[in-house]
Structure formats: C-alpha cells, structure tokens
Write a protein that holds these residues in place. Structure first.
Motif, PDB file in Angstrom:
ATOM      1  N   SER A  66     -27.014  -9.212 -16.085  1.00 17.68           N
ATOM      2  CA  SER A  66     -28.274  -8.855 -15.423  1.00 17.68           C
ATOM      3  C   SER A  66     -28.405  -7.347 -15.231  1.00 17.68           C
ATOM      4  O   SER A  66     -29.474  -6.861 -14.842  1.00 17.68           O
ATOM      5  CB  SER A  66     -28.366  -9.547 -14.061  1.00 17.68           C
ATOM      6  N   CYS A  67     -27.324  -6.588 -15.478  1.00 16.76           N
ATOM      7  CA  CYS A  67     -27.382  -5.134 -15.315  1.00 16.76           C
ATOM      8  C   CYS A  67     -28.204  -4.493 -16.429  1.00 16.76           C
ATOM      9  O   CYS A  67     -28.221  -4.979 -17.564  1.00 16.76           O
ATOM     10  CB  CYS A  67     -25.977  -4.539 -15.319  1.00 16.76           C
ATOM     11  N   ASN A  68     -28.836  -3.402 -16.114  1.00 18.22           N
ATOM     12  CA  ASN A  68     -29.614  -2.648 -17.099  1.00 18.22           C
ATOM     13  C   ASN A  68     -28.673  -1.713 -17.850  1.00 18.22           C
ATOM     14  O   ASN A  68     -28.565  -0.523 -17.551  1.00 18.22           O
ATOM     15  CB  ASN A  68     -30.723  -1.868 -16.398  1.00 18.22           C
ATOM     16  N   VAL A  69     -27.952  -2.280 -18.836  1.00 24.96           N
ATOM     17  CA  VAL A  69     -26.934  -1.540 -19.598  1.00 24.96           C
ATOM     18  C   VAL A  69     -27.120  -1.822 -21.081  1.00 24.96           C
ATOM     19  O   VAL A  69     -27.828  -2.751 -21.470  1.00 24.96           O
ATOM     20  CB  VAL A  69     -25.507  -1.927 -19.158  1.00 24.96           C
ATOM     21  N   LEU A  75     -15.631  -5.846 -21.081  1.00 23.69           N
ATOM     22  CA  LEU A  75     -16.458  -6.390 -20.013  1.00 23.69           C
ATOM     23  C   LEU A  75     -17.074  -5.292 -19.157  1.00 23.69           C
ATOM     24  O   LEU A  75     -18.123  -5.485 -18.544  1.00 23.69           O
ATOM     25  CB  LEU A  75     -15.613  -7.327 -19.140  1.00 23.69           C
ATOM     26  N   GLY A  76     -16.433  -4.120 -19.139  1.00 20.04           N
ATOM     27  CA  GLY A  76     -16.978  -3.009 -18.371  1.00 20.04           C
ATOM     28  C   GLY A  76     -18.368  -2.600 -18.821  1.00 20.04           C
ATOM     29  O   GLY A  76     -19.127  -2.020 -18.048  1.00 20.04           O
ATOM     30  N   ALA A  77     -18.714  -2.924 -20.071  1.00 21.51           N
ATOM     31  CA  ALA A  77     -20.050  -2.595 -20.571  1.00 21.51           C
ATOM     32  C   ALA A  77     -21.129  -3.436 -19.896  1.00 21.51           C
ATOM     33  O   ALA A  77     -22.318  -3.117 -20.003  1.00 21.51           O
ATOM     34  CB  ALA A  77     -20.107  -2.787 -22.086  1.00 21.51           C
ATOM     35  N   CYS A  78     -20.726  -4.512 -19.219  1.00 24.84           N
ATOM     36  CA  CYS A  78     -21.693  -5.371 -18.524  1.00 24.84           C
ATOM     37  C   CYS A  78     -21.982  -4.882 -17.107  1.00 24.84           C
ATOM     38  O   CYS A  78     -22.790  -5.479 -16.407  1.00 24.84           O
ATOM     39  CB  CYS A  78     -21.170  -6.804 -18.458  1.00 24.84           C
ATOM     40  N   LEU A  79     -21.290  -3.814 -16.669  1.00 25.77           N
ATOM     41  CA  LEU A  79     -21.415  -3.283 -15.316  1.00 25.77           C
ATOM     42  C   LEU A  79     -21.919  -1.845 -15.381  1.00 25.77           C
ATOM     43  O   LEU A  79     -21.946  -1.225 -16.435  1.00 25.77           O
ATOM     44  CB  LEU A  79     -20.074  -3.308 -14.598  1.00 25.77           C
ATOM     45  N   SER A  80     -22.284  -1.319 -14.226  1.00 25.21           N
ATOM     46  CA  SER A  80     -22.607   0.102 -14.098  1.00 25.21           C
ATOM     47  C   SER A  80     -22.364   0.510 -12.651  1.00 25.21           C
ATOM     48  O   SER A  80     -22.164  -0.345 -11.777  1.00 25.21           O
ATOM     49  CB  SER A  80     -24.066   0.375 -14.484  1.00 25.21           C
ATOM     50  N   THR A  87     -25.059 -10.710 -12.401  1.00 22.11           N
ATOM     51  CA  THR A  87     -25.124 -12.113 -12.774  1.00 22.11           C
ATOM     52  C   THR A  87     -24.772 -12.181 -14.253  1.00 22.11           C
ATOM     53  O   THR A  87     -25.388 -11.503 -15.080  1.00 22.11           O
ATOM     54  CB  THR A  87     -26.540 -12.673 -12.541  1.00 22.11           C
ATOM     55  N   LEU A  88     -23.733 -12.955 -14.586  1.00 18.58           N
ATOM     56  CA  LEU A  88     -23.267 -13.051 -15.969  1.00 18.58           C
ATOM     57  C   LEU A  88     -23.482 -14.454 -16.519  1.00 18.58           C
ATOM     58  O   LEU A  88     -23.361 -15.451 -15.801  1.00 18.58           O
ATOM     59  CB  LEU A  88     -21.780 -12.704 -16.053  1.00 18.58           C
ATOM     60  N   ARG A  89     -23.806 -14.510 -17.794  1.00 15.10           N
ATOM     61  CA  ARG A  89     -23.883 -15.776 -18.528  1.00 15.10           C
ATOM     62  C   ARG A  89     -23.117 -15.597 -19.820  1.00 15.10           C
ATOM     63  O   ARG A  89     -23.209 -14.549 -20.468  1.00 15.10           O
ATOM     64  CB  ARG A  89     -25.339 -16.132 -18.834  1.00 15.10           C
ATOM     65  N   VAL A  90     -22.327 -16.607 -20.191  1.00 20.60           N
ATOM     66  CA  VAL A  90     -21.593 -16.553 -21.454  1.00 20.60           C
ATOM     67  C   VAL A  90     -21.964 -17.771 -22.293  1.00 20.60           C
ATOM     68  O   VAL A  90     -21.831 -18.915 -21.849  1.00 20.60           O
ATOM     69  CB  VAL A  90     -20.072 -16.510 -21.234  1.00 20.60           C
ATOM     70  N   LEU A 152     -15.463 -11.771 -11.178  1.00 24.12           N
ATOM     71  CA  LEU A 152     -16.800 -11.859 -11.759  1.00 24.12           C
ATOM     72  C   LEU A 152     -17.145 -13.305 -12.085  1.00 24.12           C
ATOM     73  O   LEU A 152     -16.453 -13.970 -12.852  1.00 24.12           O
ATOM     74  CB  LEU A 152     -16.885 -11.000 -13.023  1.00 24.12           C
ATOM     75  N   GLN A 153     -18.212 -13.793 -11.485  1.00 21.54           N
ATOM     76  CA  GLN A 153     -18.632 -15.164 -11.685  1.00 21.54           C
ATOM     77  C   GLN A 153     -19.546 -15.267 -12.901  1.00 21.54           C
ATOM     78  O   GLN A 153     -20.297 -14.352 -13.217  1.00 21.54           O
ATOM     79  CB  GLN A 153     -19.336 -15.682 -10.437  1.00 21.54           C
ATOM     80  N   VAL A 154     -19.453 -16.414 -13.572  1.00 21.67           N
ATOM     81  CA  VAL A 154     -20.167 -16.620 -14.826  1.00 21.67           C
ATOM     82  C   VAL A 154     -20.787 -18.007 -14.844  1.00 21.67           C
ATOM     83  O   VAL A 154     -20.180 -18.968 -14.372  1.00 21.67           O
ATOM     84  CB  VAL A 154     -19.191 -16.504 -16.026  1.00 21.67           C
ATOM     85  N   THR A 155     -21.971 -18.111 -15.415  1.00 22.87           N
ATOM     86  CA  THR A 155     -22.507 -19.413 -15.805  1.00 22.87           C
ATOM     87  C   THR A 155     -22.163 -19.607 -17.278  1.00 22.87           C
ATOM     88  O   THR A 155     -22.586 -18.821 -18.135  1.00 22.87           O
ATOM     89  CB  THR A 155     -24.026 -19.480 -15.606  1.00 22.87           C
ATOM     90  N   TRP A 156     -21.362 -20.622 -17.557  1.00 20.92           N
ATOM     91  CA  TRP A 156     -20.896 -20.886 -18.911  1.00 20.92           C
ATOM     92  C   TRP A 156     -21.795 -21.896 -19.609  1.00 20.92           C
ATOM     93  O   TRP A 156     -22.268 -22.856 -18.995  1.00 20.92           O
ATOM     94  CB  TRP A 156     -19.476 -21.451 -18.885  1.00 20.92           C
ATOM     95  N   SER A 157     -21.997 -21.689 -20.907  1.00 26.48           N
ATOM     96  CA  SER A 157     -22.665 -22.661 -21.775  1.00 26.48           C
ATOM     97  C   SER A 157     -21.751 -22.865 -22.976  1.00 26.48           C
ATOM     98  O   SER A 157     -21.696 -22.011 -23.869  1.00 26.48           O
ATOM     99  CB  SER A 157     -24.033 -22.150 -22.230  1.00 26.48           C
TER     100      SER A 157
END
Length: 202
Positions: A66-69, A75-80, A87-90, A152-157
């Motif tokens: 959900s980060c504007n990156v 995984l650090g690329a998903c943060l700022s 909010t993460l989804r995989v 870091l919490q994730v919604t997995w699919s």
C-alpha cells in the motif's frame, strides 16, 4: 518479486514433503517422474538462475504494498520512511521447473515497466491452477519460525495446484537482469502448524 526453492505452503498439488530446514518445504506431485529431456538444462548465454534446477519445485511471490513506492530489491522496497507499516498482499504460484519450451514462460509474469491505473503490476499472473486460497499471515523466509514471527502482516493468495515452468525462461530473466536484483532462488520458512498461530481461510 522473488522465488523460493520448494514450496513454503502445502497444497493439493504440492504436498510431497521435502524435509525440514532452510531447503525443505514441499514439492509438486510428478517431480520424480520426469524424463531425461525434461531434466536437462541449456543455460542462456552461460547464465543460470542459481539455487534451482530442473525437477525442482519453486514458489514465486508477487508482493504488493500500500506504500507509494517503486519496485526494487528486497522486502525493503515495499516500505518507506513515510510508510513503515504497509498493508501487504502476496500472490503465490508454485511451479514444477522443467526443460520444456511448451511449459510456461517466466518472463510472461515479470514486472517489465507495466502500470495499470498508476500502479505497478506484473505483465500477468498465472491462471488455470485453481482459485487462490486466501488467508492472513506474515512475510516468510528462513529468518522466521513459529517462535520468531515477522512483524509484517500479509494477506496471502495461494493457488492450490502446480504449473510447469520452462527453466530456460528463468535463466533468461537472470541473464537480462531485473529491478529486484534477483539471481537465485531463496530458502523456505517452515510450515506454521501451531493452532494458536493459524488464521482461518477465507
């Protein structure tokens, strides 16, 4: 985007136990019934995608944040600095890696500058391997266990069946370079089995 050698999840199409430790996990059904041709390998320009071979199972993760990156390594690329608890989804697909030009092409599923509605997206996600099983969990990898949880919490699919993937296309991805700086397949986090740590499947 990254890969793990052997599946970190267990599903109907990948329930063969490969053992414990960083290189355990689960293997696709049919992984022991491949022909000599399917088990051969011709590296692209001498480059191979490391830590995976023909006959191996890999689990591929497409990580959304959900980060504007922008896409980048790890995984650090998903943060700022401004977005430390995203909010993460995989999206996850398990593949049986073979030498077969008629198998799926990994480069059909990579990020190659694609955006949709201003959001970074892979070219496509795999289809035809069943409706994804959706559940809540956390990020994975060999540094986490049932005793040491990822923050870091994730919604997995997770798609429930394996697909065949041509190893030459993995090697092509490595030879071309990629924004994620991925040139090898990672180890696996061991399956979480403690009932108090398991989330209901949606």
């Amino acid at each position: 985007m990254h890969t793990h050698t052997n599946a970190e999840h267990m599903g109907p199409g990948f329930s063969n136990y490969a053992g414990g430790g960083d290189h355990g996990g689960f293997e696709c059904a049919g992984s022991t019934r491949l022909s000599p041709s399917e088990l051969s390998r011709q590296p692209r320009d001498g480059t191979i995608f490391q830590a995976v071979g023909t006959g191996d199972t890999i689990e591929v993760h497409w990580v959304y944040t959900s980060c504007n990156v922008s896409p980048g390594p790890g995984l650090g690329a998903c943060l700022s600095d401004a977005c430390k608890t995203p909010t993460l989804r995989v999206e996850s697909q398990v593949f049986l890696v073979v030498n077969d030009p008629n198998a799926l092409d990994f480069c059909d599923f990579i990020w190659f500058g694609t955006t949709r509605e201003g959001r970074y997206q892979p070219r496509a996600l795999p289809t035809g391997t069943g409706a994804p099983v959706v559940f809540r969990g956390s990020t994975t990898g060999t540094g986490y266990t049932q005793q040491v949880c990822s923050p870091l919490q994730v919604t997995w699919s997770v798609r429930p069946r394996c697909a065949r993937l041509d190893i030459a296309t993995l090697d092509a991805w490595a030879a071309a370079g990629n924004i994620f700086e991925e040139n090898h397949s990672h180890g696996v986090r061991q399956l979480v089995t403690a009932p108090e740590l398991l989330a209901p499947i949606e």
